[in-house]
Design an enzyme around this catalytic site. Sequence first.
Site, PDB file in Angstrom:
ATOM      1  N   LYS A 119       0.574  -1.079  -0.187  1.00  0.00           N
ATOM      2  CA  LYS A 119       0.009   0.074  -0.355  1.00  0.00           C
ATOM      3  C   LYS A 119       0.699   0.976  -0.555  1.00  0.00           C
ATOM      4  O   LYS A 119       0.678   1.890  -0.511  1.00  0.00           O
ATOM      5  CB  LYS A 119      -0.664   0.314   1.353  1.00  0.00           C
ATOM      6  CG  LYS A 119      -1.828  -1.340   1.515  1.00  0.00           C
ATOM      7  CD  LYS A 119      -2.988  -0.799   2.867  1.00  0.00           C
ATOM      8  CE  LYS A 119      -2.365  -2.223   3.712  1.00  0.00           C
ATOM      9  NZ  LYS A 119      -3.227  -2.514   4.897  1.00  0.00           N
ATOM     10  N   GLY A 120       2.147   1.335   0.633  1.00  0.00           N
ATOM     11  CA  GLY A 120       2.997   2.217   0.784  1.00  0.00           C
ATOM     12  C   GLY A 120       3.412   3.126  -0.852  1.00  0.00           C
ATOM     13  O   GLY A 120       3.466   4.230  -0.446  1.00  0.00           O
TER      14      GLY A 120
ATOM     15  N   PHE B 146      14.721   4.073   9.435  1.00  0.00           N
ATOM     16  CA  PHE B 146      13.523   3.087   9.732  1.00  0.00           C
ATOM     17  C   PHE B 146      12.432   4.689   9.860  1.00  0.00           C
ATOM     18  O   PHE B 146      12.486   5.456  10.167  1.00  0.00           O
ATOM     19  CB  PHE B 146      12.570   2.629  10.608  1.00  0.00           C
ATOM     20  CG  PHE B 146      11.426   1.874  10.712  1.00  0.00           C
ATOM     21  CD1 PHE B 146      11.005   0.447   9.828  1.00  0.00           C
ATOM     22  CD2 PHE B 146       9.639   2.424  10.621  1.00  0.00           C
ATOM     23  CE1 PHE B 146      10.049   0.029   9.029  1.00  0.00           C
ATOM     24  CE2 PHE B 146       9.375   1.882  10.736  1.00  0.00           C
ATOM     25  CZ  PHE B 146       8.886   0.971   9.729  1.00  0.00           C
TER      26      PHE B 146
ATOM     27  N   ASP C   1      15.027  -1.416  -0.504  1.00  0.00           N
ATOM     28  CA  ASP C   1      15.721  -2.009   0.861  1.00  0.00           C
ATOM     29  C   ASP C   1      15.621  -2.877   0.775  1.00  0.00           C
ATOM     30  O   ASP C   1      17.160  -3.039   0.108  1.00  0.00           O
ATOM     31  CB  ASP C   1      14.718  -1.988   2.620  1.00  0.00           C
ATOM     32  CG  ASP C   1      15.320  -2.073   3.245  1.00  0.00           C
ATOM     33  OD1 ASP C   1      16.276  -1.774   3.834  1.00  0.00           O
ATOM     34  OD2 ASP C   1      14.621  -2.854   4.650  1.00  0.00           O
TER      35      ASP C   1
ATOM     36  N   LYS D  13      17.418   2.056   0.022  1.00  0.00           N
ATOM     37  CA  LYS D  13      18.391   2.479   1.071  1.00  0.00           C
ATOM     38  C   LYS D  13      19.380   1.605   0.511  1.00  0.00           C
ATOM     39  O   LYS D  13      18.681   0.137   1.315  1.00  0.00           O
ATOM     40  CB  LYS D  13      17.183   1.881   2.098  1.00  0.00           C
ATOM     41  CG  LYS D  13      17.897   2.132   3.271  1.00  0.00           C
ATOM     42  CD  LYS D  13      17.053   1.426   4.200  1.00  0.00           C
ATOM     43  CE  LYS D  13      15.737   2.457   5.026  1.00  0.00           C
ATOM     44  NZ  LYS D  13      14.746   1.607   5.865  1.00  0.00           N
TER      45      LYS D  13
ATOM     46  N   GLU E  22       7.170   1.571  -6.592  1.00  0.00           N
ATOM     47  CA  GLU E  22       7.390   0.861  -5.175  1.00  0.00           C
ATOM     48  C   GLU E  22       7.866   2.466  -4.447  1.00  0.00           C
ATOM     49  O   GLU E  22       8.331   3.562  -5.168  1.00  0.00           O
ATOM     50  CB  GLU E  22       8.804   0.603  -5.256  1.00  0.00           C
ATOM     51  CG  GLU E  22       8.199  -1.026  -5.289  1.00  0.00           C
ATOM     52  CD  GLU E  22       8.172  -1.342  -3.714  1.00  0.00           C
ATOM     53  OE1 GLU E  22       7.385  -0.976  -2.897  1.00  0.00           O
ATOM     54  OE2 GLU E  22       8.506  -2.588  -3.974  1.00  0.00           O
ATOM     55  N   ASP E  23       7.663   2.389  -3.333  1.00  0.00           N
ATOM     56  CA  ASP E  23       8.141   3.042  -2.159  1.00  0.00           C
ATOM     57  C   ASP E  23       9.214   3.283  -1.814  1.00  0.00           C
ATOM     58  O   ASP E  23       9.650   4.850  -1.648  1.00  0.00           O
ATOM     59  CB  ASP E  23       6.902   3.619  -1.167  1.00  0.00           C
ATOM     60  CG  ASP E  23       6.566   1.897  -0.424  1.00  0.00           C
ATOM     61  OD1 ASP E  23       7.557   1.097  -0.713  1.00  0.00           O
ATOM     62  OD2 ASP E  23       6.042   1.667   0.415  1.00  0.00           O
TER      63      ASP E  23
ATOM     64  N   ASP F 210       4.529   3.443   6.400  1.00  0.00           N
ATOM     65  CA  ASP F 210       3.714   3.004   7.877  1.00  0.00           C
ATOM     66  C   ASP F 210       4.998   2.495   8.503  1.00  0.00           C
ATOM     67  O   ASP F 210       5.454   2.258   8.097  1.00  0.00           O
ATOM     68  CB  ASP F 210       2.259   1.827   7.507  1.00  0.00           C
ATOM     69  CG  ASP F 210       3.220   0.335   7.252  1.00  0.00           C
ATOM     70  OD1 ASP F 210       3.769   0.196   6.512  1.00  0.00           O
ATOM     71  OD2 ASP F 210       3.127  -0.323   8.172  1.00  0.00           O
TER      72      ASP F 210
ATOM     73  N   ARG G  19       1.151   6.756   7.306  1.00  0.00           N
ATOM     74  CA  ARG G  19       1.057   6.631   6.454  1.00  0.00           C
ATOM     75  C   ARG G  19       0.589   8.163   5.090  1.00  0.00           C
ATOM     76  O   ARG G  19       1.658   8.426   4.422  1.00  0.00           O
ATOM     77  CB  ARG G  19      -0.031   5.588   5.248  1.00  0.00           C
ATOM     78  CG  ARG G  19       0.649   3.561   5.664  1.00  0.00           C
ATOM     79  CD  ARG G  19       0.217   3.146   4.592  1.00  0.00           C
ATOM     80  NE  ARG G  19      -0.716   1.537   4.125  1.00  0.00           N
ATOM     81  CZ  ARG G  19       0.877   0.835   5.040  1.00  0.00           C
ATOM     82  NH1 ARG G  19       2.356   1.559   3.774  1.00  0.00           N
ATOM     83  NH2 ARG G  19       0.320  -0.111   4.990  1.00  0.00           N
TER      84      ARG G  19
HETATM   85  P1  5GP Z   1      12.374  -5.244   0.763  1.00  0.00           P
HETATM   86  O1  5GP Z   1      11.515  -5.968  -0.078  1.00  0.00           O
HETATM   87  O2  5GP Z   1      13.270  -3.665  -0.108  1.00  0.00           O
HETATM   88  O3  5GP Z   1      12.881  -5.057   1.953  1.00  0.00           O
HETATM   89  O4  5GP Z   1      11.455  -3.970   1.134  1.00  0.00           O
HETATM   90  C1  5GP Z   1      10.335  -3.570   0.529  1.00  0.00           C
HETATM   91  C2  5GP Z   1       9.473  -2.868   1.862  1.00  0.00           C
HETATM   92  O5  5GP Z   1       9.736  -2.697   2.772  1.00  0.00           O
HETATM   93  C3  5GP Z   1       8.871  -1.515   0.641  1.00  0.00           C
HETATM   94  O6  5GP Z   1       7.984  -0.736   0.650  1.00  0.00           O
HETATM   95  C4  5GP Z   1       8.094  -1.125   2.417  1.00  0.00           C
HETATM   96  O7  5GP Z   1       7.023  -1.902   2.131  1.00  0.00           O
HETATM   97  C5  5GP Z   1       9.463  -1.803   3.623  1.00  0.00           C
HETATM   98  N1  5GP Z   1      10.260  -0.497   4.463  1.00  0.00           N
HETATM   99  C6  5GP Z   1      11.418  -1.333   4.025  1.00  0.00           C
HETATM  100  N2  5GP Z   1      12.197  -0.386   4.656  1.00  0.00           N
HETATM  101  C7  5GP Z   1      11.473   0.166   5.173  1.00  0.00           C
HETATM  102  C8  5GP Z   1      11.112   1.998   5.802  1.00  0.00           C
HETATM  103  O8  5GP Z   1      12.471   2.719   6.510  1.00  0.00           O
HETATM  104  N3  5GP Z   1      10.261   2.409   6.711  1.00  0.00           N
HETATM  105  C9  5GP Z   1       9.327   1.797   6.004  1.00  0.00           C
HETATM  106  N4  5GP Z   1       7.621   1.942   6.718  1.00  0.00           N
HETATM  107  N5  5GP Z   1       8.539   0.639   5.370  1.00  0.00           N
HETATM  108  C10 5GP Z   1       9.870   0.136   4.636  1.00  0.00           C
HETATM  109 MG    MG Z   2       5.184  -1.722   5.221  1.00  0.00          MG
HETATM  110 MG    MG Z   3       6.496  -1.508  -0.912  1.00  0.00          MG
END
Ligand code: 5GP
Ligand code: MG
Ligand code: MG
Length: 180
Positions: A42-43, A151, A102, A130, A98-99, A158, A164
């Site tokens: 949802k981000g 974070f 990470d 990141k 994507e938001d 969120d 959000r």
């Molecule tokens: P990944 O799969 O690349 O680790 O992370 C993707 C998802 O993890 C993002 O779309 C998001 O929903 C969540 N995420 C990663 N880092 C952060 C952060 O710093 N803050 C928040 N709120 N969500 C994060």
């Molecule tokens: Mg989340």
């Molecule tokens: Mg996301």
Amino acid sequence: MNNDIERVLYSQDDIKAACQRLGAQLTQDYAGKKPLVIGVLKGVIFFMTDLLREMDLMADIDFIDVSSYHGGTASSGQVTLEQDISVDIKDRDVIIVEDILDSGRTLAYLKNLLEARNPRSFKICTLLDKPEGRTVEAKADYVGFDVPNEFLVGYGLDYQEFYRNLPYVGVLKPEVYANK
Ligand code: 5GP
Ligand code: MG
Ligand code: MG
């Protein structure tokens, strides 16, 4: 809600400028094409709507819902598909939006899932990247900002489903986690 924020990382103006820059780049790169823009719920909702309005293109949109976070501030490592897209992407120019990128697990999962359906092209656009968080290989083609390994919340991101709707991206005060 605003009282829980320690500092603002990207203001509404910063985000607007990033959307304009990325929208102009996409408009140029996809000139004459009709890309399918897929937002990762949802981000992504705020970024998706702001970015799309900076794209002067015949673009159609869809959403996919995956989850990897289960409430905390660290990824669970397991990505699950909550809701698939509703259109056929064969021979389409797909742009995943994507938001934040990470660990890279979400994008690696989506790439694997969607590339098997034979789109003509497959690119990734993320507002935030990141790089220090990466545990699997994943690279975005379009990035708004490289962010520190903290974070973040706001503008779609969120903490336990809240924050959000902050209009900026910020860092939560440590006591918010401590109280939970
Ligand atoms: P990944 O799969 O690349 O680790 O992370 C993707 C998802 O993890 C993002 O779309 C998001 O929903 C969540 N995420 C990663 N880092 C952060 C952060 O710093 N803050 C928040 N709120 N969500 C994060
Ligand atoms: Mg989340
Ligand atoms: Mg996301």
